[in-house]
Design a protein around this motif. Structure first.
Motif, PDB file in Angstrom:
ATOM      1  N   GLN A  76       0.805  -1.049   0.035  1.00 52.10           N
ATOM      2  CA  GLN A  76      -0.034   0.089  -0.018  1.00 52.10           C
ATOM      3  C   GLN A  76       0.981   1.100   0.170  1.00 52.10           C
ATOM      4  N   ARG A  78       3.845   1.516  -1.199  1.00 51.30           N
ATOM      5  CA  ARG A  78       4.616   1.891  -2.528  1.00 51.30           C
ATOM      6  C   ARG A  78       3.409   2.258  -3.403  1.00 51.30           C
ATOM      7  N   GLU A  79       2.059   1.831  -3.382  1.00 52.76           N
ATOM      8  CA  GLU A  79       1.006   2.323  -4.179  1.00 52.76           C
ATOM      9  C   GLU A  79       0.545   3.910  -3.952  1.00 52.76           C
ATOM     10  N   ILE A  80       0.653   4.077  -2.798  1.00 53.32           N
ATOM     11  CA  ILE A  80       0.396   5.657  -2.372  1.00 53.32           C
ATOM     12  C   ILE A  80       1.477   6.436  -3.012  1.00 53.32           C
ATOM     13  N   SER A  82       3.746   5.936  -5.354  1.00 53.64           N
ATOM     14  CA  SER A  82       3.607   5.721  -7.019  1.00 53.64           C
ATOM     15  C   SER A  82       2.665   6.600  -7.523  1.00 53.64           C
ATOM     16  N   ARG A  83       1.500   6.889  -6.980  1.00 47.22           N
ATOM     17  CA  ARG A  83       0.471   7.672  -7.748  1.00 47.22           C
ATOM     18  C   ARG A  83       0.951   9.429  -7.500  1.00 47.22           C
ATOM     19  N   HIS A  84       1.894   9.608  -6.809  1.00 45.96           N
ATOM     20  CA  HIS A  84       2.216  10.955  -6.939  1.00 45.96           C
ATOM     21  C   HIS A  84       3.567  11.102  -7.760  1.00 45.96           C
ATOM     22  N   GLN A  85       3.902  10.241  -8.682  1.00 53.44           N
ATOM     23  CA  GLN A  85       4.910  10.347  -9.583  1.00 53.44           C
ATOM     24  C   GLN A  85       6.295  11.001  -9.122  1.00 53.44           C
ATOM     25  N   MET A 127      -0.451  13.052   0.735  1.00 49.21           N
ATOM     26  CA  MET A 127       0.337  11.725   0.569  1.00 49.21           C
ATOM     27  C   MET A 127       0.673  11.321   2.118  1.00 49.21           C
ATOM     28  N   ASP A 130      -2.163   9.845   3.979  1.00 49.90           N
ATOM     29  CA  ASP A 130      -2.382   8.411   3.544  1.00 49.90           C
ATOM     30  C   ASP A 130      -1.446   7.526   4.233  1.00 49.90           C
TER      31      ASP A 130
END
Length: 138
Positions: A76, A78-80, A82-85, A127, A130
């Motif tokens: 989770q 890494r996913e969070i 990764s959303r922020h480029q 971020m 989260d």
């Protein structure tokens, strides 16, 4: 200097070795090493005698310093992030150090404030919130 650019993490100038490589958080390394330990134990009658000391010490280190212990929480995070480029380096630093405030995050990863990235203080704060939710339920 011989015309080479000087490495500078604050500006994401990390050198040739980091250009296309994936950086891992401590929790991800722990998951990989734990899986490898299971494999070594299955293949050996006396697994503790066949595990190199450096492997054992590395596993202890990443287990101790991983902020997230649950594999789902690690995924989770890494996913969070990764959303922020984020660049891989930024992602790994934030995932490992878990800053609590925007100021801490920027102090740890100054490149977050690079212009044109769409990461204003509100986006960074969201971020971090989260990530705090993941940590709370880990």
């Amino acid at each position: 200097m011989s015309g080479e650019e000087e490495e500078n993490a604050a500006e994401l100038k990390l050198g040739e070795d980091f250009i296309k490589e994936k950086c891992l958080m401590n929790g991800e390394v722990a998951m990989i090493l734990e899986r490898r330990l299971e494999q070594m134990q299955q293949l050996s009658d006396d697994a503790m005698n066949t595990i190199p000391q450096v492997f054992e010490k590395s596993l202890q280190y990443v287990q101790k310093f991983s902020r997230y212990k649950n594999p789902d929480a690690v995924r989770q995070v890494r996913e969070i992030l990764s959303r922020h480029q984020l660049a891989e380096f930024e992602l790994a630093v934030l995932g490992n150090l878990c800053p609590e405030t925007v100021e801490e995050a920027i102090a740890m990863v100054p490149s977050l404030k690079d212009k044109g990235r769409g990461l204003d203080d509100d986006a960074i704060d969201k971020m971090l919130n989260d990530l705090a939710l993941v940590k709370r339920f880990d």
